[in-house]
Write a protein that holds these residues in place. Structure first.
Motif, PDB file in Angstrom:
ATOM      1  N   ASN A   1       7.733   7.869  -6.172  1.00  0.00           N
ATOM      2  CA  ASN A   1       8.321   6.530  -6.042  1.00  0.00           C
ATOM      3  C   ASN A   1       8.007   5.675  -7.271  1.00  0.00           C
ATOM      4  O   ASN A   1       7.221   4.751  -7.224  1.00  0.00           O
ATOM      5  CB  ASN A   1       7.900   5.831  -4.746  1.00  0.00           C
ATOM      6  N   PRO A   2       8.629   6.038  -8.389  1.00  0.00           N
ATOM      7  CA  PRO A   2       8.332   5.340  -9.647  1.00  0.00           C
ATOM      8  C   PRO A   2       8.875   3.919  -9.646  1.00  0.00           C
ATOM      9  O   PRO A   2       9.765   3.592  -8.860  1.00  0.00           O
ATOM     10  CB  PRO A   2       9.069   6.191 -10.686  1.00  0.00           C
ATOM     11  N   PRO A   3       8.347   3.057 -10.524  1.00  0.00           N
ATOM     12  CA  PRO A   3       8.885   1.705 -10.632  1.00  0.00           C
ATOM     13  C   PRO A   3      10.236   1.720 -11.346  1.00  0.00           C
ATOM     14  O   PRO A   3      10.624   2.722 -11.943  1.00  0.00           O
ATOM     15  CB  PRO A   3       7.835   0.989 -11.482  1.00  0.00           C
ATOM     16  N   GLU A   4      10.922   0.613 -11.275  1.00  0.00           N
ATOM     17  CA  GLU A   4      12.130   0.438 -12.086  1.00  0.00           C
ATOM     18  C   GLU A   4      11.716   0.396 -13.540  1.00  0.00           C
ATOM     19  O   GLU A   4      10.596   0.008 -13.859  1.00  0.00           O
ATOM     20  CB  GLU A   4      12.786  -0.908 -11.768  1.00  0.00           C
TER      21      GLU A   4
ATOM     22  N   HIS B   1       0.822  -1.206   0.000  1.00  0.00           N
ATOM     23  CA  HIS B   1       0.000   0.000   0.000  1.00  0.00           C
ATOM     24  C   HIS B   1       0.860   1.261   0.000  1.00  0.00           C
ATOM     25  O   HIS B   1       0.434   2.325   0.408  1.00  0.00           O
ATOM     26  CB  HIS B   1      -0.951   0.000   1.204  1.00  0.00           C
ATOM     27  N   VAL B   2       2.118   1.111  -0.434  1.00  0.00           N
ATOM     28  CA  VAL B   2       3.027   2.249  -0.421  1.00  0.00           C
ATOM     29  C   VAL B   2       3.324   2.750  -1.829  1.00  0.00           C
ATOM     30  O   VAL B   2       3.101   3.913  -2.159  1.00  0.00           O
ATOM     31  CB  VAL B   2       4.338   1.887   0.307  1.00  0.00           C
ATOM     32  N   GLN B   3       3.819   1.859  -2.689  1.00  0.00           N
ATOM     33  CA  GLN B   3       4.224   2.297  -4.024  1.00  0.00           C
ATOM     34  C   GLN B   3       3.042   2.219  -4.985  1.00  0.00           C
ATOM     35  O   GLN B   3       2.545   1.136  -5.291  1.00  0.00           O
ATOM     36  CB  GLN B   3       5.379   1.422  -4.516  1.00  0.00           C
TER      37      GLN B   3
ATOM     38  N   GLN C   1       2.058  10.180 -12.812  1.00  0.00           N
ATOM     39  CA  GLN C   1       2.879  10.142 -14.009  1.00  0.00           C
ATOM     40  C   GLN C   1       2.476   8.897 -14.786  1.00  0.00           C
ATOM     41  O   GLN C   1       2.130   7.877 -14.175  1.00  0.00           O
ATOM     42  CB  GLN C   1       4.336  10.050 -13.593  1.00  0.00           C
ATOM     43  N   VAL C   2       2.491   8.991 -16.111  1.00  0.00           N
ATOM     44  CA  VAL C   2       2.076   7.861 -16.923  1.00  0.00           C
ATOM     45  C   VAL C   2       3.295   7.275 -17.642  1.00  0.00           C
ATOM     46  O   VAL C   2       4.022   8.001 -18.318  1.00  0.00           O
ATOM     47  CB  VAL C   2       1.011   8.293 -17.960  1.00  0.00           C
ATOM     48  N   GLN C   3       3.522   5.986 -17.446  1.00  0.00           N
ATOM     49  CA  GLN C   3       4.625   5.300 -18.137  1.00  0.00           C
ATOM     50  C   GLN C   3       4.059   4.564 -19.338  1.00  0.00           C
ATOM     51  O   GLN C   3       2.976   4.029 -19.240  1.00  0.00           O
ATOM     52  CB  GLN C   3       5.319   4.308 -17.200  1.00  0.00           C
TER      53      GLN C   3
END
Lengths: 301, 431
Positions: free
Chosen positions: B324-327, B234-236, B274-276
């Motif tokens: 806190n974006p993903p890798e 429930h964080v990222q 943000q949209v990846q």
């Protein structure tokens, strides 16, 4: 302290909506099988929620044995109109007329098995590559191993030994030309979950599910309703009883249960105390111990 | 959860208190797994009369002395004839406290594949140990898989205690032996031990009258009360887009909802996102569920997100938060379990499915395999086939937006598909 938790019904709803959207995204032409029974009503309700405020990206298909309780058809048409869906109807009678199937003979005759041919023909005629059904794994032991995305070969057959593993929430709907899938978004629901959800969402269901008076007779342990499609044999006694139906299928093989449950709260209490599975009222499953498994291999839902 | 926060919250208080526990059962062929599940269902009154009648008849015709509870879970004709279980079967039961989904995986040769499948959606694993045999190779294998799939809660059920005279000493020896070997499995954070007899029902649902020395809970009590509130991330914040809802109607002329299921974190209206892969930023205008708007959405909720700005977003994209974006990248290292009948081809191309995205992937290297019975690494063998587990390096055709599997089971997992047969040939967990 904030706790991020969903109740089990919310989790099941979220999962079913996820599956419905995956089906729309992964297949060219899905269709939702709609019988007018409570499971398919819940399915259509979930589909409505999954794509709201847009219309359903697939039509509903009713495989109609012609042996309906009249209430079912009226309910079906009103329901479809209310959610703004498209409905297609495939008639078993047409399959009989065209010689695709032969009607069963005798007092036990049922069109339940014939539906499979009509269904497969309708899927082929409509070029449907995924058929959404309301089947649940708790219904019957052959369903306990069913996948969410159930692969069928070009003959519509289910091969229990050759089903794709489903991990996390990744579903593989890739297929060769001519193959198709059955998709079961309610896989993880139980009969009780369906009832609780109907109550929680305030979903309307046909009156047949509620207690009413009706002429019935007993055959092979099931209480069958007297209708135009069934012949009462010598020695079978027709009586008026207060009954309701736990499943609604072909009128010739769907048994009633004696019940005074006239609203959802009472039905839920009755389901909770039930000593028989809901398919315990289905004469088609009683034909043999592996009746469902055999029918599924042929392409039955 | 505060009142009125979620419009989808049940009005019925009794309903919202019931949550869902998914567990898997692991045991080798004769450990009594089917009997245990049958016992759980039977003693918790989740067996119906017609089911019981059916297995009574079958037991008699097979010549069994007692009603064989194992028959409750032996599904298919093919299996009954051969006396084995094919594949994963799912069972359901409920108590007033919880609903349970059991992923019942068979104990024969295909075991690894099936257990990995069953474990992928489980909160808890029951590992059965035969009290007469103690911790054996298969126990190690099951524990390793539970560890690899990061099942947070493990119950080691020492079964057939009736056959060792309900001996505390035997039980304690098995517990000590398990603890010694599982100390190498770092992800097993919550391990419980229970002495049971599935056949006679000791400590399954009812407390045993034969083991006064055991003061702990029964199995069912443990399953009902184990805390599973933190099993989702429930964080990222991660929202893989599944489908774009565009009604094209007069009433909803400009409506554009990004439908999906939250894979991590919490999304709220007003949040900057943000949209990846485009990298465009916007704010959340609203979060919709069909029956109303949500003040927040978290895993595993299905919803649709509306943004302030018109951005081109399609299936396979991921909405995240910039802090806190993903890798991201095309070179992925993963622990992989092979499911295919044909061996993995190093240098071969596969389709890779990760969240709602599909890309192509080349297997660049098999770094090592693991002997799952001894936990030893094997570095000099490049053959990688059915039921094997190893560390694999992949190169994808376009970037993936991912997390390590240890941080997020949804954005950290993928499957590989053979593009010729369309079969799912591998399950992967990103390192």
């Amino acid at each position: 302290m904030h706790s991020y938790r969903l109740s089990h019904i919310q989790q099941l709803e979220s999962e079913a909506i996820f599956i419905l959207r995956e089906t729309a995204a992964q297949f060219d032409k899905p269709v939702l099988l709609f019988s007018g029974g409570k499971d398919s009503i819940v399915m259509a309700h979930l589909a409505y929620k999954a794509f709201h405020p847009a219309r359903l990206p697939f039509p509903l298909l009713h495989v109609d044995t012609g042996h309906n309780f009249p209430e079912t058809i009226q309910f079906r048409d009103e329901f479809v109109e209310r959610i703004g869906a498209r409905l297609e109807v495939a008639l078993v009678q047409d399959s009989i007329n065209s010689g695709r199937v032969t009607e069963e003979k005798g007092a036990d005759a049922s069109r339940n098995a014939l539906q499979t041919v009509t269904l497969l023909d309708a899927l082929e005629a409509g070029n449907y590559d995924a058929a959404l059904g309301g089947g649940r794994r708790d219904e019957e032991k052959a369903r306990a191993k069913e996948r969410f995305f159930s692969h069928r070969d070009e003959f519509g057959q289910w091969n229990p030994k050759n089903q794709r593993p489903e991990l996390w929430n990744i579903f593989n709907g890739r297929k060769h030309h001519g193959e198709h899938f059955r998709v079961f978004p309610l896989s993880n629901w139980t009969e009780m979950d369906v009832w609780e959800y109907i109550r929680h969402e305030g979903i309307e269901i046909p009156g047949l599910y509620f207690s009413h008076e009706r002429e019935v007779f007993e055959r092979a342990g099931s209480l069958l309703a007297v209708t135009d499609f069934i012949t009462v044999r010598d020695g079978e006694r027709v009586e008026k009883k207060r009954v309701r139906f736990r499943t609604i299928g072909d009128a010739t093989c769907t048994g009633a249960v004696e019940s005074s449950a006239a609203d959802l709260d009472h039905i839920i209490a009755e389901v909770a105390a039930a000593r028989q599975t809901e398919r315990g009222t289905r004469a088609d499953d009683k034909r043999s111990e592996t009746a469902m498994e055999d029918r599924k291999k042929e392409g039955y839902f | 959860m505060p009142d009125n926060e979620l419009s989808t919250l049940p009005e019925n208080g009794e309903l919202s208190a019931v949550d869902l526990l998914r567990f898997t059962t692991a045991g080798s062929v004769d450990d009594g797994k089917s009997t245990l599940i049958g016992r759980l269902l039977y003693d918790s009154k989740n067996i119906f009369e017609d089911q019981l009648e059916a297995i009574e008849t079958s037991s008699k015709s097979r010549g069994d002395d007692n009603v064989n509870l194992a028959l409750l879970t032996d599904g298919l004709k093919a299996e009954r004839e051969q006396g084995i279980t094919i594949d994963v079967a799912y069972r359901y039961f409920a108590t007033p406290k919880r609903k349970f989904i059991i992923a019942d995986t068979p104990g024969h040769i295909q075991y690894t594949r099936n257990m990995v499948t069953g474990a992928s959606t489980a909160n808890l694993a029951i590992i059965l140990v035969d009290a007469r045999k103690g911790v054996i190779e298969q126990t190690c294998r099951h524990s390793f898989i539970a560890n690899l799939l990061r099942i947070q809660h493990v119950v080691v059920a020492v079964n057939k205690m009736d056959l060792v005279d309900y001996s505390e000493e035997v039980y304690e020896r098995i517990v000590a032996r398990f603890q010694e070997f599982s100390s190498r499995l770092n992800n097993l954070v919550d391990v419980s031990f229970l002495p049971i007899s599935a056949l006679h029902g000791d400590n399954v649902v009812e407390k045993s009258a034969n083991m006064d020395w055991y003061a702990g809970p029964t199995l069912l009590y443990h399953l009902e009360s184990v805390y599973i509130g933190t099993d989702h991330n429930h964080v990222q914040a991660r929202f893989p887009v599944q489908w774009v809802i565009r009604p094209h109607s007069d009433e909803y002329h400009d409506f554009r909802g990004y439908a999906g299921r939250v894979a991590g974190g919490v999304f709220k209206p007003g949040d900057e996102v943000q949209v990846q892969p485009s990298g465009f930023s916007s704010r959340i205008k609203a979060i919709h569920a069909a029956d109303g708007q949500l003040n927040e959405a978290f895993a595993p909720q299905s919803c649709s997100i509306l943004l302030e700005d018109e951005i081109d977003i399609s299936r396979g994209d991921m909405i995240v938060k910039p802090n806190n974006p993903p890798e991201q990248g095309q070179d992925i290292g993963a622990m992989v379990c092979w499911f295919g009948d044909q061996k993995m081809r190093v240098g071969g191309k596969y389709a890779l499915r990760h969240t709602t995205k599909e890309v192509k992937a080349i297997v660049r290297e098999l770094s090592y395999k693991i002997n799952i019975n001894t936990l030893h690494k094997i570095e000099d063998d490049q053959e990688f086939g059915l039921n094997e587990i190893g560390c694999v390096q992949l190169r994808t055709s376009s970037p993936l937006y991912y997390d390590s599997y240890k941080d997020n089971r949804i954005t950290g997992s993928f499957v590989l598909i053979d593009e010729q047969t369309n079969e799912t040939v591998a399950a992967g967990m990103i390192i």
